[in-house]
Motif scaffolding. Structure first.
Motif, PDB file in Angstrom:
ATOM      1  N   THR A  84       5.379  15.062   4.105  1.00 21.18           N
ATOM      2  CA  THR A  84       4.548  14.964   5.146  1.00 21.18           C
ATOM      3  C   THR A  84       5.957  13.370   4.930  1.00 21.18           C
ATOM      4  O   THR A  84       5.467  12.911   4.700  1.00 21.18           O
ATOM      5  N   PRO A  85       7.064  13.379   5.817  1.00 26.52           N
ATOM      6  CA  PRO A  85       8.344  11.932   5.737  1.00 26.52           C
ATOM      7  C   PRO A  85       7.200  10.905   6.007  1.00 26.52           C
ATOM      8  O   PRO A  85       7.090  10.396   6.737  1.00 26.52           O
ATOM      9  N   VAL A  86       7.833  10.277   5.154  1.00 29.73           N
ATOM     10  CA  VAL A  86       7.436   8.437   5.985  1.00 29.73           C
ATOM     11  C   VAL A  86       8.498   7.383   5.223  1.00 29.73           C
ATOM     12  O   VAL A  86       9.186   7.722   4.142  1.00 29.73           O
ATOM     13  N   THR A  87       8.294   6.151   6.089  1.00 28.80           N
ATOM     14  CA  THR A  87       9.274   5.877   5.470  1.00 28.80           C
ATOM     15  C   THR A  87       8.871   4.513   4.447  1.00 28.80           C
ATOM     16  O   THR A  87       7.189   4.587   4.105  1.00 28.80           O
ATOM     17  N   SER A  88       9.583   3.229   4.394  1.00 32.26           N
ATOM     18  CA  SER A  88       8.914   2.358   3.011  1.00 32.26           C
ATOM     19  C   SER A  88       7.722   1.633   3.360  1.00 32.26           C
ATOM     20  O   SER A  88       7.088   1.595   2.834  1.00 32.26           O
ATOM     21  N   LYS A  89       7.431   1.073   4.673  1.00 36.78           N
ATOM     22  CA  LYS A  89       6.330   0.865   5.225  1.00 36.78           C
ATOM     23  C   LYS A  89       5.238   1.283   5.151  1.00 36.78           C
ATOM     24  O   LYS A  89       4.325   0.675   4.853  1.00 36.78           O
ATOM     25  N   GLU A  90       5.681   3.159   5.125  1.00 34.72           N
ATOM     26  CA  GLU A  90       4.223   3.806   5.638  1.00 34.72           C
ATOM     27  C   GLU A  90       3.656   4.353   3.849  1.00 34.72           C
ATOM     28  O   GLU A  90       3.219   4.363   4.017  1.00 34.72           O
ATOM     29  N   LEU A  91       4.588   4.157   3.174  1.00 34.03           N
ATOM     30  CA  LEU A  91       4.292   4.608   2.175  1.00 34.03           C
ATOM     31  C   LEU A  91       3.447   3.553   1.683  1.00 34.03           C
ATOM     32  O   LEU A  91       2.824   3.847   0.800  1.00 34.03           O
ATOM     33  N   LEU A  92       4.440   2.093   1.554  1.00 31.88           N
ATOM     34  CA  LEU A  92       2.937   1.154   1.292  1.00 31.88           C
ATOM     35  C   LEU A  92       2.348   1.479   1.512  1.00 31.88           C
ATOM     36  O   LEU A  92       0.909   0.922   0.646  1.00 31.88           O
ATOM     37  N   ASP A  93       1.735   1.156   2.987  1.00 28.37           N
ATOM     38  CA  ASP A  93       0.537   1.239   3.521  1.00 28.37           C
ATOM     39  C   ASP A  93      -0.536   2.610   2.622  1.00 28.37           C
ATOM     40  O   ASP A  93      -1.413   2.212   2.743  1.00 28.37           O
ATOM     41  N   LYS A  94      -0.113   3.477   2.885  1.00 28.12           N
ATOM     42  CA  LYS A  94      -0.757   4.833   2.338  1.00 28.12           C
ATOM     43  C   LYS A  94      -0.735   4.836   1.335  1.00 28.12           C
ATOM     44  O   LYS A  94      -1.790   5.056  -0.010  1.00 28.12           O
ATOM     45  N   GLY A  95       0.278   3.754  -0.049  1.00 24.85           N
ATOM     46  CA  GLY A  95      -0.145   3.677  -1.130  1.00 24.85           C
ATOM     47  C   GLY A  95      -1.368   3.051  -1.575  1.00 24.85           C
ATOM     48  O   GLY A  95      -2.463   3.117  -2.210  1.00 24.85           O
ATOM     49  N   VAL A  96      -1.582   1.806  -0.444  1.00 24.04           N
ATOM     50  CA  VAL A  96      -2.899   1.066  -0.291  1.00 24.04           C
ATOM     51  C   VAL A  96      -3.747   1.608  -0.011  1.00 24.04           C
ATOM     52  O   VAL A  96      -4.469   1.071  -0.847  1.00 24.04           O
ATOM     53  N   ASP A  97      -3.881   2.290   0.925  1.00 23.00           N
ATOM     54  CA  ASP A  97      -5.407   2.691   1.613  1.00 23.00           C
ATOM     55  C   ASP A  97      -5.438   4.188   0.225  1.00 23.00           C
ATOM     56  O   ASP A  97      -7.129   3.912   0.131  1.00 23.00           O
ATOM     57  N   ALA A  98      -4.926   4.334  -0.432  1.00 20.79           N
ATOM     58  CA  ALA A  98      -5.071   5.690  -1.369  1.00 20.79           C
ATOM     59  C   ALA A  98      -5.525   5.152  -2.253  1.00 20.79           C
ATOM     60  O   ALA A  98      -6.184   5.339  -2.979  1.00 20.79           O
ATOM     61  N   LEU A  99      -5.103   3.590  -2.565  1.00 21.24           N
ATOM     62  CA  LEU A  99      -5.665   3.418  -3.981  1.00 21.24           C
ATOM     63  C   LEU A  99      -7.380   2.781  -4.090  1.00 21.24           C
ATOM     64  O   LEU A  99      -8.125   2.432  -4.370  1.00 21.24           O
ATOM     65  N   GLU A 100      -7.169   1.549  -2.178  1.00 16.05           N
ATOM     66  CA  GLU A 100      -8.765   1.368  -1.563  1.00 16.05           C
ATOM     67  C   GLU A 100      -9.798   2.394  -1.657  1.00 16.05           C
ATOM     68  O   GLU A 100     -11.086   2.522  -2.104  1.00 16.05           O
ATOM     69  N   LYS A 101      -9.830   3.440  -1.854  1.00 17.32           N
ATOM     70  CA  LYS A 101     -10.003   4.726  -1.542  1.00 17.32           C
ATOM     71  C   LYS A 101     -10.715   5.265  -2.553  1.00 17.32           C
ATOM     72  O   LYS A 101     -12.105   4.936  -3.225  1.00 17.32           O
ATOM     73  N   GLN A 102      -9.959   5.228  -3.455  1.00 16.80           N
ATOM     74  CA  GLN A 102     -10.429   5.089  -5.068  1.00 16.80           C
ATOM     75  C   GLN A 102     -11.279   4.449  -5.874  1.00 16.80           C
ATOM     76  O   GLN A 102     -11.884   4.591  -6.298  1.00 16.80           O
ATOM     77  N   ILE A 103     -10.598   3.287  -5.723  1.00 21.61           N
ATOM     78  CA  ILE A 103     -11.608   2.473  -6.181  1.00 21.61           C
ATOM     79  C   ILE A 103     -13.008   2.110  -5.502  1.00 21.61           C
ATOM     80  O   ILE A 103     -14.379   2.134  -5.960  1.00 21.61           O
ATOM     81  N   ALA A 104     -13.220   2.786  -4.081  1.00 16.73           N
ATOM     82  CA  ALA A 104     -14.232   2.525  -3.858  1.00 16.73           C
ATOM     83  C   ALA A 104     -15.496   3.925  -3.799  1.00 16.73           C
ATOM     84  O   ALA A 104     -16.428   3.665  -4.073  1.00 16.73           O
TER      85      ALA A 104
END
Length: 161
Positions: A84-104
């Motif tokens: 899936t192509p992502v913009t810089s903002k979407e990349l940051l948001d998806k990265g934060v979400d993925a890391l938060e999911k792994q922490i949870a």
């Protein structure tokens, strides 16, 4: 111009066919000495120890993030999260979400270890400008990923050591 002739047992003089190699050897020795003196002067480097590189097999875990980065038209950068192509903002948001999911998933920040910490694997096209790959690395580090690596294709016929 003179020519040396050798003595023969007969009455005829025969030209000598031996070549005098002494001047040739002298010139070669002088050139060797000149090169031995000149080479260390020409090669000036800072003494460092380069890292030993070996091909490591990539262990793909489900929590790892796979990014593909390539240069687009007009100097733009194209970043893909999976396919899936992502913009810089979407990349940051998806990265934060993925890391938060792994922490949870592991039960909090205190339970994160080297084994369960997600990694980012970046595949960059060989013709991609550095700003594109550097931007993706920076964005993922900003999202909180500590381990960012690059996926490359090893040279053919080179075994892993």
């Amino acid at each position: 111009m003179a020519m040396s002739v050798g003595q023969n047992d007969g009455d005829e003089d025969i030209p000598m066919s031996d070549i005098n190699t002494t001047p040739l050897v002298d010139v070669m020795l002088v050139l060797l000495i000149i090169f031995l003196i000149a080479i260390p002067v020409v090669i000036q480097t800072v003494p460092i120890e380069l890292p030993k590189v070996r091909n490591e097999i990539t262990e793909t875990k489900p929590e790892n993030v796979s990014l593909t980065v390539r240069g687009g038209a007009g100097g733009n950068c194209e970043v893909y999260w999976g396919l899936t192509p992502v913009t810089s903002k979407e990349l940051l948001d998806k990265g934060v979400d993925a890391l938060e999911k792994q922490i949870a998933k592991v039960g909090g920040v205190n339970n994160l270890t080297e084994e369960n910490m997600p990694e980012v694997h970046i595949r960059g096209d060989v013709n991609t400008p550095y700003k594109c790959i550097g931007g993706a690395v920076f964005t993922m580090q900003r999202a909180g990923f500590a381990r960012v690596g690059f996926i490359s294709q090893p040279k053919p016929n080179v075994a892993a050591q």
